[in-house]
Scaffold this motif. Structure first.
Motif, PDB file in Angstrom:
ATOM      1  N   LEU A  60       0.822  -1.212   0.000  1.00  0.00           N
ATOM      2  CA  LEU A  60       0.000   0.000   0.000  1.00  0.00           C
ATOM      3  C   LEU A  60       0.852   1.257   0.000  1.00  0.00           C
ATOM      4  N   GLU A  61       0.277   2.323  -0.469  1.00  0.00           N
ATOM      5  CA  GLU A  61       0.896   3.635  -0.320  1.00  0.00           C
ATOM      6  C   GLU A  61       0.694   4.071   1.133  1.00  0.00           C
ATOM      7  N   CYS A  62       1.603   4.851   1.659  1.00  0.00           N
ATOM      8  CA  CYS A  62       1.511   5.309   3.054  1.00  0.00           C
ATOM      9  C   CYS A  62       0.191   6.035   3.327  1.00  0.00           C
ATOM     10  N   LEU A  63      -0.254   6.842   2.369  1.00  0.00           N
ATOM     11  CA  LEU A  63      -1.468   7.634   2.565  1.00  0.00           C
ATOM     12  C   LEU A  63      -2.745   6.801   2.509  1.00  0.00           C
ATOM     13  N   ALA A  64      -2.629   5.523   2.205  1.00  0.00           N
ATOM     14  CA  ALA A  64      -3.795   4.652   2.258  1.00  0.00           C
ATOM     15  C   ALA A  64      -4.227   4.435   3.708  1.00  0.00           C
ATOM     16  N   CYS A  65      -3.290   4.522   4.625  1.00  0.00           N
ATOM     17  CA  CYS A  65      -3.597   4.335   6.043  1.00  0.00           C
ATOM     18  C   CYS A  65      -3.446   5.630   6.841  1.00  0.00           C
ATOM     19  N   HIS A  66      -2.334   6.306   6.649  1.00  0.00           N
ATOM     20  CA  HIS A  66      -2.078   7.548   7.380  1.00  0.00           C
ATOM     21  C   HIS A  66      -2.878   8.658   6.708  1.00  0.00           C
ATOM     22  N   HIS A  67      -3.638   9.412   7.519  1.00  0.00           N
ATOM     23  CA  HIS A  67      -4.514  10.404   6.911  1.00  0.00           C
ATOM     24  C   HIS A  67      -4.787  11.595   7.828  1.00  0.00           C
ATOM     25  N   ASP A  68      -5.220  12.657   7.197  1.00  0.00           N
ATOM     26  CA  ASP A  68      -5.748  13.853   7.852  1.00  0.00           C
ATOM     27  C   ASP A  68      -6.800  14.386   6.894  1.00  0.00           C
ATOM     28  N   TYR A  69      -8.051  14.060   7.168  1.00  0.00           N
ATOM     29  CA  TYR A  69      -9.124  14.414   6.240  1.00  0.00           C
ATOM     30  C   TYR A  69      -9.615  15.834   6.487  1.00  0.00           C
ATOM     31  N   ASP A  70      -9.814  16.584   5.398  1.00  0.00           N
ATOM     32  CA  ASP A  70     -10.400  17.914   5.523  1.00  0.00           C
ATOM     33  C   ASP A  70     -11.925  17.778   5.559  1.00  0.00           C
ATOM     34  N   ASP A  71     -12.633  18.888   5.593  1.00  0.00           N
ATOM     35  CA  ASP A  71     -14.099  18.873   5.695  1.00  0.00           C
ATOM     36  C   ASP A  71     -14.771  18.227   4.487  1.00  0.00           C
ATOM     37  N   ASN A  72     -14.064  18.139   3.363  1.00  0.00           N
ATOM     38  CA  ASN A  72     -14.612  17.514   2.154  1.00  0.00           C
ATOM     39  C   ASN A  72     -14.270  16.031   2.048  1.00  0.00           C
ATOM     40  N   GLY A  73     -13.597  15.488   3.059  1.00  0.00           N
ATOM     41  CA  GLY A  73     -13.234  14.074   3.050  1.00  0.00           C
ATOM     42  C   GLY A  73     -11.986  13.765   2.257  1.00  0.00           C
TER      43      GLY A  73
END
Length: 136
Positions: A60-73
Motif C-alpha cells: 500500500l501507499e503510506c497515505l492509504a492508512c495515514h490520513h488527515d481528512y479535511d471537511d470535504n473528506g
C-alpha cells in the motif's frame, strides 16, 4: 553418515534461507508493530494486535492508512510528514477518547474495511475476524 552429519547440514541451510529471505524493515521502522494502547482501552477484551507493518508498506501507499481528512473528506496529509518519530502521524494522536471516531473504531474501520474491500474485489487480503488479529 551419522545422524548429525546427515541432518545438520540441510537444517542449517534451511535456517539460513529463512533468515536471509525475510524482507528487511525500512530504516528506523520495525517490521511488526504491537498495537497495544493501554491508555485508550480501559477494559481490554482481547489481546493486542501484532501488526505486520512491513508487509503493508510493500502493498500500500503510506497515505492509504495515514490520513488527515479535511471537511470535504480529502486526505490532506503531506506524505513527507510520514516518518519515524513523528508522533502526529500515529492514529492515537487524533483518535482519542474525545474524538468522534475513537482509536478502537479507527483501527477496526481502517483495517477490517480494507481487508473486506480487498476480499470483495477478489484480491489477496488479511484477516477480518476478531481472533485472527487478536491472537491469544
Amino acid at each position: 553418515m551419522t545422524f548429525l552429519k546427515k541432518f545438520i547440514g540441510p537444517a542449517a541451510g534451511l535456517i539460513l534461507i529463512f533468515i536471509f529471505s525475510a524482507p528487511p524493515a525500512a530504516p528506523g521502522q520495525e517490521a511488526d508493530l504491537l498495537m497495544d494502547h493501554p491508555d485508550a482501552y480501559v477494559e481490554k477484551q482481547r489481546p493486542a494486535v501484532n501488526f505486520p507493518h512491513e508487509s503493508h508498506m510493500g502493498a500500500l501507499e503510506c497515505l492509504a492508512c495515514h490520513h488527515d481528512y479535511d471537511d470535504n473528506g480529502k486526505n490532506v496529509l503531506a506524505e513527507n510528514l510520514i516518518k519515524e518519530g513523528n508522533q502526529a502521524i500515529l492514529c492515537g494522536s487524533c483518535h482519542d477518547a474525545a474524538a468522534d471516531v475513537d482509536l478502537k473504531k479507527a483501527f477496526h474501520r481502517q483495517c477490517m474495511g480494507c481487508h473486506r474491500d480487498l476480499r470483495k474485489s477478489g484480491d489477496p487480503t488479511g484477516p477480518e475476524l476478531c481472533g485472527e488479529c487478536h491472537v491469544k
